[in-house]
Write a protein that holds these residues in place. Structure first.
Motif, PDB file in Angstrom:
ATOM      1  N   ALA A 141       3.690   5.741  -2.872  1.00  0.00           N
ATOM      2  CA  ALA A 141       4.946   6.455  -3.120  1.00  0.00           C
ATOM      3  C   ALA A 141       5.504   6.243  -4.521  1.00  0.00           C
ATOM      4  CB  ALA A 141       5.989   6.019  -2.084  1.00  0.00           C
ATOM      5  N   GLY A 142       4.816   5.446  -5.327  1.00  0.00           N
ATOM      6  CA  GLY A 142       5.271   5.213  -6.699  1.00  0.00           C
ATOM      7  C   GLY A 142       6.403   4.220  -6.803  1.00  0.00           C
ATOM      8  N   LEU A 143       6.552   3.363  -5.788  1.00  0.00           N
ATOM      9  CA  LEU A 143       7.681   2.439  -5.749  1.00  0.00           C
ATOM     10  C   LEU A 143       7.321   1.027  -6.210  1.00  0.00           C
ATOM     11  CD1 LEU A 143       9.208   3.581  -2.341  1.00  0.00           C
ATOM     12  CD2 LEU A 143      10.124   4.027  -4.625  1.00  0.00           C
ATOM     13  N   ILE A 201       5.971  12.435  -7.042  1.00  0.00           N
ATOM     14  CA  ILE A 201       5.084  12.320  -5.875  1.00  0.00           C
ATOM     15  C   ILE A 201       5.669  13.082  -4.688  1.00  0.00           C
ATOM     16  CG2 ILE A 201       4.146  10.688  -4.185  1.00  0.00           C
ATOM     17  CD1 ILE A 201       3.859   8.710  -6.565  1.00  0.00           C
ATOM     18  N   LEU A 202       6.977  12.959  -4.474  1.00  0.00           N
ATOM     19  CA  LEU A 202       7.619  13.725  -3.402  1.00  0.00           C
ATOM     20  C   LEU A 202       7.466  15.221  -3.633  1.00  0.00           C
ATOM     21  CD1 LEU A 202      10.950  11.733  -2.858  1.00  0.00           C
ATOM     22  CD2 LEU A 202       8.877  11.647  -1.474  1.00  0.00           C
ATOM     23  N   ASP A 203       7.541  15.634  -4.894  1.00  0.00           N
ATOM     24  CA  ASP A 203       7.422  17.060  -5.226  1.00  0.00           C
ATOM     25  C   ASP A 203       6.005  17.587  -5.002  1.00  0.00           C
ATOM     26  OD1 ASP A 203      10.074  17.231  -5.858  1.00  0.00           O
ATOM     27  OD2 ASP A 203       9.804  17.067  -8.036  1.00  0.00           O
ATOM     28  N   CYS A 204       5.053  16.684  -4.786  1.00  0.00           N
ATOM     29  CA  CYS A 204       3.687  17.104  -4.449  1.00  0.00           C
ATOM     30  C   CYS A 204       3.548  17.413  -2.960  1.00  0.00           C
ATOM     31  CB  CYS A 204       2.682  16.011  -4.838  1.00  0.00           C
ATOM     32  SG  CYS A 204       2.465  15.782  -6.608  1.00  0.00           S
ATOM     33  N   GLY A 205       4.661  17.373  -2.242  1.00  0.00           N
ATOM     34  CA  GLY A 205       4.618  17.658  -0.806  1.00  0.00           C
ATOM     35  C   GLY A 205       4.495  16.423   0.058  1.00  0.00           C
ATOM     36  N   HIS A 240       8.201  10.578   3.174  1.00  0.00           N
ATOM     37  CA  HIS A 240       8.051   9.130   3.305  1.00  0.00           C
ATOM     38  C   HIS A 240       9.102   8.587   4.276  1.00  0.00           C
ATOM     39  CE1 HIS A 240       8.342   4.926   1.183  1.00  0.00           C
ATOM     40  NE2 HIS A 240       7.703   4.859   2.329  1.00  0.00           N
ATOM     41  N   ILE A 241       8.646   8.096   5.421  1.00  0.00           N
ATOM     42  CA  ILE A 241       9.495   7.350   6.345  1.00  0.00           C
ATOM     43  C   ILE A 241       9.277   5.874   6.021  1.00  0.00           C
ATOM     44  CG2 ILE A 241      10.007   6.804   8.755  1.00  0.00           C
ATOM     45  CD1 ILE A 241       8.720   9.530   9.479  1.00  0.00           C
ATOM     46  N   LEU A 267       0.835  -1.203   0.000  1.00  0.00           N
ATOM     47  CA  LEU A 267       0.000   0.000   0.000  1.00  0.00           C
ATOM     48  C   LEU A 267       0.871   1.254   0.000  1.00  0.00           C
ATOM     49  CD1 LEU A 267      -2.575   1.708   0.409  1.00  0.00           C
ATOM     50  CD2 LEU A 267      -2.358   1.254   2.867  1.00  0.00           C
ATOM     51  N   ILE A 268       1.819   1.325   0.924  1.00  0.00           N
ATOM     52  CA  ILE A 268       2.666   2.509   1.019  1.00  0.00           C
ATOM     53  C   ILE A 268       3.565   2.632  -0.204  1.00  0.00           C
ATOM     54  CG2 ILE A 268       4.486   3.629   2.350  1.00  0.00           C
ATOM     55  CD1 ILE A 268       1.760   3.744   3.683  1.00  0.00           C
ATOM     56  N   ARG A 269       4.129   1.527  -0.636  1.00  0.00           N
ATOM     57  CA  ARG A 269       4.982   1.561  -1.831  1.00  0.00           C
ATOM     58  C   ARG A 269       4.181   2.001  -3.049  1.00  0.00           C
ATOM     59  NH1 ARG A 269       9.798  -0.947  -2.014  1.00  0.00           N
ATOM     60  NH2 ARG A 269       9.422  -1.767  -4.118  1.00  0.00           N
ATOM     61  N   GLY A 270       2.926   1.569  -3.108  1.00  0.00           N
ATOM     62  CA  GLY A 270       2.072   1.983  -4.221  1.00  0.00           C
ATOM     63  C   GLY A 270       1.798   3.474  -4.208  1.00  0.00           C
TER      64      GLY A 270
END
Length: 528
Positions: A323-325, A347-351, A354-355, A318-321
């Motif tokens: 985050a685009g991973l 995705i990171l650039d959208c603010g 991710h830990i 779920l989290i990897r999905g």
């Protein structure tokens, strides 16, 4: 029992030793100095057969370093090791094993493509031309049955759960007839069920009069499994106490040198607009097994949405999905924008911050400096650049600030990430991600492997982010953490959110039934 006191910079702590049981291993005045830091400062401690002796302390207190010296992975600058009353030189793990000492590390040392029996064979010092694999497999089964460490000798490591892989590491040590087993943060990556299974095995070892050294930050587990606890602080022994004569609050105080609050202070949530929305997500794990099966959820600005569940029910994918991973189907929406096909950087650039659950494999570059890891995905920001060139002075100032603010124990920012203890590696990742002032925070096991003082601090930072309008999606197998931090709770089972409730309506019985997939047995069905 005998008592004698010792003074230190904080307070006087009594050392307690049970009589009538000879020390198996004694470490006297052990000192280990690394450039810029004294990891162990004249530490003296003794370990007996037939008991679990826990080493407790903050991240960077010297626990793992001390045990690496005992196991021959590090060489002390000063001090001595005595085994059964005789001074002994341990210059390598081979020497430790020859003296009956085995160690299971926090990060396992297994080859995933090989079977259990093949991994055991590789760990042996036997120089046989022909190896009888069946004989070794039979002995593995015999040891496994004796101590409650069930595992298939012919299974590939890659097919085993984390808990089963840990059993293999323990079996490797027991196969070599170890009489003392060092367990370094053994429950950091285990589910509650796997932890209980581990404790059964540990108790079986104690019944056989073996010695177990247990390194952990989890005070409830320490109180449950230990007989004796030695507390380390800044490389020194603060004291040794019997479990029967202490409590979690006293231990926490000794660990960090101050009172620690076990309650998370947070006001009422003021949720805003939907920041993150997942619609009918499907995703597969690395083996191609579908682990997320049409999952849907929403997280609003200014709230912490906690996902409770037994590990392996789709949380990772779920989290990897999001985050685009990893590949997935369905929709991932950030502030109403479809980012389902976006790359991780977009995705990171959208603010999004991710830990990740795998701090070493995904969260940092181990051979890179701490300084550079702290700007790993923000170095291109204008605050760190002058045209095409990095402003190393700004990068350095930024690193020094985060190191101090988050209490990352390191002599300097130029040291590599792999020089940090596991808990300090976690602090590095948390510091970098929370410093971004994110709109959305994906926090997966954010306090895994960190001490009680750092846990308290990280919890405050997550709540602070929420109060500033961040939408937090929290994944943790620690129910106490989910209950303490969450404003809403979703229980994941077999790849779907089986139930969802406001924190004020949540109780452990309901969550436990949902975690087991027993929705029909949940009697309080309001909001589920």
């Amino acid at each position: 029992m005998g008592l004698h006191g010792t003074e230190n910079s904080v307070q006087s702590v009594y050392f307690i030793h049970a009589e009538g049981n000879m020390d198996f291993v004694e470490m006297k005045d052990v000192t280990k100095i690394y450039p810029g830091t004294v990891a162990c400062d004249k530490i003296s401690v003794s370990f007996k057969r037939g008991e679990v002796h826990t080493l407790l302390g903050e991240n960077g207190a010297g626990k793992t370093t001390l045990m690496n010296i005992l196991y021959g992975l590090a060489k002390a600058n000063e001090g001595s090791i005595w085994i059964n009353g005789k001074q002994t030189e341990i210059n390598s793990p081979k020497d430790a094993i020859a003296n009956g000492i085995g160690m299971v590390h926090q990060h396992f040392m297994l080859i995933p493509t090989l079977s259990v029996v093949e991994n055991v064979i590789l760990s042996l010092d036997e120089k046989e031309v022909f190896i009888d694999k069946k004989r070794i497999a039979d002995r593995i089964l015999s040891i496994a049955n004796k101590y409650g460490l069930a595992v298939d000798p012919y299974a590939k490591i890659s097919s085993l759960t984390v808990g089963q892989q840990q059993r293999v590491e323990i079996l490797k040590a027991l196969y070599k007839n170890c009489e003392m087993l060092i367990l370094d943060e053994p429950t950091a990556v285990l589910t509650p069920q796997e932890t209980e299974e581990l404790f059964i095995a540990v108790r079986n070892l104690i019944k056989e009069n073996k010695a177990v050294i247990f390194i952990s930050h989890k005070l409830n587990e320490v109180m449950e499994i230990s007989k004796v606890i030695t507390i380390l602080h800044l490389g020194k022994v603060r004291g040794t106490v019997n479990v029967s004569e202490t409590d979690a609050r006293q231990l926490a105080n000794l660990m960090v040198g101050r009172e620690v609050s076990f309650e998370v202070e947070k006001g009422d949530t003021k949720p805003g607009k939907v920041m993150l929305e997942i619609k009918d997500m499907h995703a597969h794990d690395a083996k191609g097994v579908e682990t997320v099966r049409g999952l849907t959820l929403k997280v609003r600005a200014g709230e912490i949405y906690g996902i409770a569940g037994v590990d392996g029910n789709g949380q990772s994918e779920l989290i990897r999905g999001i985050a685009g991973l990893c590949k997935k189907t369905g929709q991932v929406m950030i502030e109403g924008k479809d980012v389902s096909s976006s790359a991780p950087k977009e995705i990171l650039d959208c603010g999004v911050a991710h830990i990740p659950e795998d701090r070493q494999g995904v969260g940092m570059i181990m051979k890179m400096s701490i300084r550079n890891n702290l700007v790993l995905d923000t170095f291109y920001n204008t605050q760190f650049r002058n045209g095409k060139f990095l402003r190393w002075d700004k990068v350095g100032q930024h690193a020094d600030y985060l190191i101090e603010h988050y209490g990352i124990k390191t002599p300097n920012a130029d040291n590599t990430a792999n020089s940090l203890s596991g808990g300090n590696q976690q602090k590095l990742v948390v510091a970098r991600e929370l410093d971004k002032a994110p709109k959305i925070l994906l926090a997966v096991h954010p306090t895994r492997g960190v001490d009680v003082g750092a846990t308290e601090f990280i919890h405050k930072q997550i709540v602070s982010a929420r109060d500033k309008g961040c939408a937090v999606l929290l994944v943790s197998t620690e129910l106490d953490e989910i209950m303490a931090l969450s404003d809403r709770i979703g229980v994941i089972y077999d790849g779907v959110i089986l139930g969802e409730m406001d924190r004020k309506d949540a109780n452990l019985e309901t969550i436990g039934l949902l975690m087991a997939g027993k929705k029909d047995e949940v009697k309080t069905a309001e909001g589920i």
